[in-house]
Enzyme design. Structure first.
Site, PDB file in Angstrom:
ATOM      1  N   SER A  21       0.797  -1.230   0.000  1.00  0.00           N
ATOM      2  CA  SER A  21       0.000   0.000   0.000  1.00  0.00           C
ATOM      3  C   SER A  21       0.826   1.275   0.000  1.00  0.00           C
ATOM      4  CB  SER A  21      -0.926  -0.005   1.214  1.00  0.00           C
ATOM      5  OG  SER A  21      -0.198  -0.226   2.404  1.00  0.00           O
ATOM      6  N   LYS A  32     -11.423   0.559  -1.991  1.00  0.00           N
ATOM      7  CA  LYS A  32     -10.326   1.146  -2.772  1.00  0.00           C
ATOM      8  C   LYS A  32     -10.736   1.217  -4.245  1.00  0.00           C
ATOM      9  CE  LYS A  32      -7.468   0.575   1.057  1.00  0.00           C
ATOM     10  NZ  LYS A  32      -6.836  -0.318   1.985  1.00  0.00           N
ATOM     11  N   HIS A  39      -4.925  -3.434  -2.848  1.00  0.00           N
ATOM     12  CA  HIS A  39      -4.586  -2.403  -3.840  1.00  0.00           C
ATOM     13  C   HIS A  39      -4.392  -2.944  -5.247  1.00  0.00           C
ATOM     14  CE1 HIS A  39      -4.152   0.801  -0.862  1.00  0.00           C
ATOM     15  NE2 HIS A  39      -3.715  -0.161  -0.076  1.00  0.00           N
TER      16      HIS A  39
HETATM   17  C1  LIG Z   1      -6.719  -0.531   3.288  1.00  0.00           C
HETATM   18  C2  LIG Z   1      -6.090  -1.834   3.541  1.00  0.00           C
HETATM   19  C3  LIG Z   1      -6.679  -2.743   4.407  1.00  0.00           C
HETATM   20  C4  LIG Z   1      -7.856  -2.400   5.257  1.00  0.00           C
HETATM   21  O1  LIG Z   1      -9.020  -2.308   4.514  1.00  0.00           O
HETATM   22  P1  LIG Z   1     -10.223  -1.470   5.108  1.00  0.00           P
HETATM   23  O2  LIG Z   1     -11.410  -1.981   4.412  1.00  0.00           O
HETATM   24  O3  LIG Z   1      -9.915  -0.039   4.793  1.00  0.00           O
HETATM   25  O4  LIG Z   1     -10.245  -1.729   6.590  1.00  0.00           O
HETATM   26  C5  LIG Z   1      -6.104  -3.990   4.514  1.00  0.00           C
HETATM   27  N1  LIG Z   1      -4.995  -4.312   3.832  1.00  0.00           N
HETATM   28  C6  LIG Z   1      -4.377  -3.441   3.013  1.00  0.00           C
HETATM   29  C7  LIG Z   1      -3.149  -3.856   2.282  1.00  0.00           C
HETATM   30  C8  LIG Z   1      -4.898  -2.168   2.852  1.00  0.00           C
HETATM   31  O5  LIG Z   1      -4.285  -1.289   2.082  1.00  0.00           O
END
Ligand SMILES: *Cc1c(COP(=O)(O)O)cnc(C)c1O
Length: 406
Positions: free
Chosen positions: A184, A244, A212
């Site tokens: 990320s 995302k 991502h």
């Molecule tokens: C954003 C993210 C999460 C968490 O997801 P949410 O739905 O925002 O809680 C988990 N793993 C990675 C790699 C992320 O970037």
């Protein structure tokens, strides 16, 4: 020892001294309803280069309409957890869509990716077993590892050889390997092919959190797993998020029918929490449908990422090299194109200057990234225009030159 109330102030002052105090910014409206990337922050119109809305779906009118239509039918709240009376038809449909999209037998919805990762790791590993993570793994994977009570080990970022050695050194211990698909804060991918080989050789579970990558990379947008050509045997546990690239909210674990059934029975972050509102699931279904139908969105965001990289190179702005194992040629382009700054103080200064120039690029500081590696995490979206990307590059070149960054 008891913590005194004055210690709270001291803790905050310490954060200030280290330039690590976080502040929220309030997004208070959009300039034009049609615009997908301009936001009004503190009364100023900025172009957002910090969101994870890679496909430009978070403000898509059809996604918002799906949410509104479902809210009219089902109401705003689920009223209970999934295993009591909170599970609705819209949840089931989304789970079926996600299983089909990821090519797995079943998928299980979670309220957040954070909770999905806690569930996956704590269900698959426990006392007397081992959880093995990449050093730059997302905080939720780390917390899952800690919460599991298993022996908790980390290997150097993207170092599949180190991961293999750790498995070999604990050959008698049941193990779970967990990694981000696309990282990320760095925008590179984990060595999933090698990790899958090690997983199979040592009979260890491999959990890939592709928050991502899903929707964006791979020939048909099925993420890092598709990029590496790995099937459900190679990657038995796939975690994805809906907040995302899919512009909505929520997350899921996809895998075999048995895995999903056991998660439902055992995972505390599934059982002891209110079900995601059905309108949110309806929005996710619409976004998933659009993402699959409109492949131009992922082509566009990756073309803009390539444009950003090429422009940065011309202007002398050092975008972080995205490679693992030094094999640059085999590395996929992703929408995450961070510019390394170094100190938290310098990163904050660069953030302020970019705000002044009309761009929302948020400085990412420890503990989200390792000490000394504060950065400007630039992310591209299919909703950006070429002119906006060029304008950001221009502003970045001034900011970086003034600060002697890189
Ligand atoms: C954003 C993210 C999460 C968490 O997801 P949410 O739905 O925002 O809680 C988990 N793993 C990675 C790699 C992320 O970037």
């Amino acid at each position: 020892m008891k913590r005194r109330s004055s210690d709270l102030g001291a803790a905050l002052a310490q954060l200030d001294r280290e330039h690590l105090r976080r502040a929220r910014r309030t997004i208070d409206g959009f300039v034009e309803p049609g615009s997908r990337v301009t936001t009004v922050v503190d009364g100023r119109e900025l172009i957002d280069f910090s969101s994870n809305d890679y496909l430009g779906l978070a403000r898509h009118p059809a996604v918002a309409a799906a949410m509104a239509e479902c809210a009219g039918r089902c109401g705003a709240g689920s009223g209970a957890s999934h295993l009591v009376t909170g599970h609705g038809a819209e949840h089931s449909r989304l789970e079926e869509d996600l299983a089909a999209f990821t090519g797995r037998e079943r998928a299980l919805l979670f309220s957040t990716g954070y909770m999905a990762n806690l569930a996956a790791i704590t269900t698959l590993a426990g006392r007397g077993e081992m959880v093995l993570l990449d050093r730059l793994s997302h905080a939720s994977l780390i917390d899952g590892g800690l919460l599991s009570g298993a022996l908790f080990k980390r290997y150097a970022h993207a170092d599949a050889v180190a991961a293999e050695s750790a498995l070999a050194a604990h050959a008698d211990t049941a193990a779970v390997i967990a990694t981000d698909g696309v990282f990320s804060m760095d925008g590179d991918v984990g060595p999933l092919d090698s990790l899958a080989r090690s997983g199979r050789a040592h009979d260890a579970w491999l959990v890939v959190d592709d928050a991502h990558g899903l929707g964006v990379i791979g020939a048909s947008g099925r993420g890092a797993v598709e990029y590496f050509g790995l099937d459900a045997d190679a990657v038995p546990v796939l975690v994805g998020t809906l907040g995302k690239a899919f512009g909505s909210f929520g997350a899921f674990v996809a895998g075999s029918g048995e895995l999903i059934e056991l998660l439902m029975q055992k995972a505390r972050s599934y059982i002891y929490t209110t079900a995601l509102p059905q309108p949110v699931a309806a929005a996710s279904r619409k976004a998933l449908e659009i993402a699959q139908r409109e492949s131009w969105r992922r082509e566009r965001v990756l073309a803009l990422a390539a444009r950003f990289r090429a422009g940065a190179q011309q202007l002398g702005v050092a975008v972080m090299g995205a490679c693992y194992g030094e094999v640059q040629a085999t590395h996929p382009l992703t929408p995450i194109q961070p510019v390394m700054v170094g100190s938290a103080e310098a990163a904050l200064r660069a953030q302020r200057e970019l705000f002044a120039a009309g761009f929302c690029v948020v400085a990412i500081r420890p503990p989200t990234v390792p000490r000394g590696s504060a950065r400007l995490r630039v992310t591209l979206s299919a909703a950006h225009t070429e002119a906006q990307v060029d304008a950001l590059l221009e502003a970045l070149s001034h900011v970086c030159a003034a600060q002697d960054v890189q």
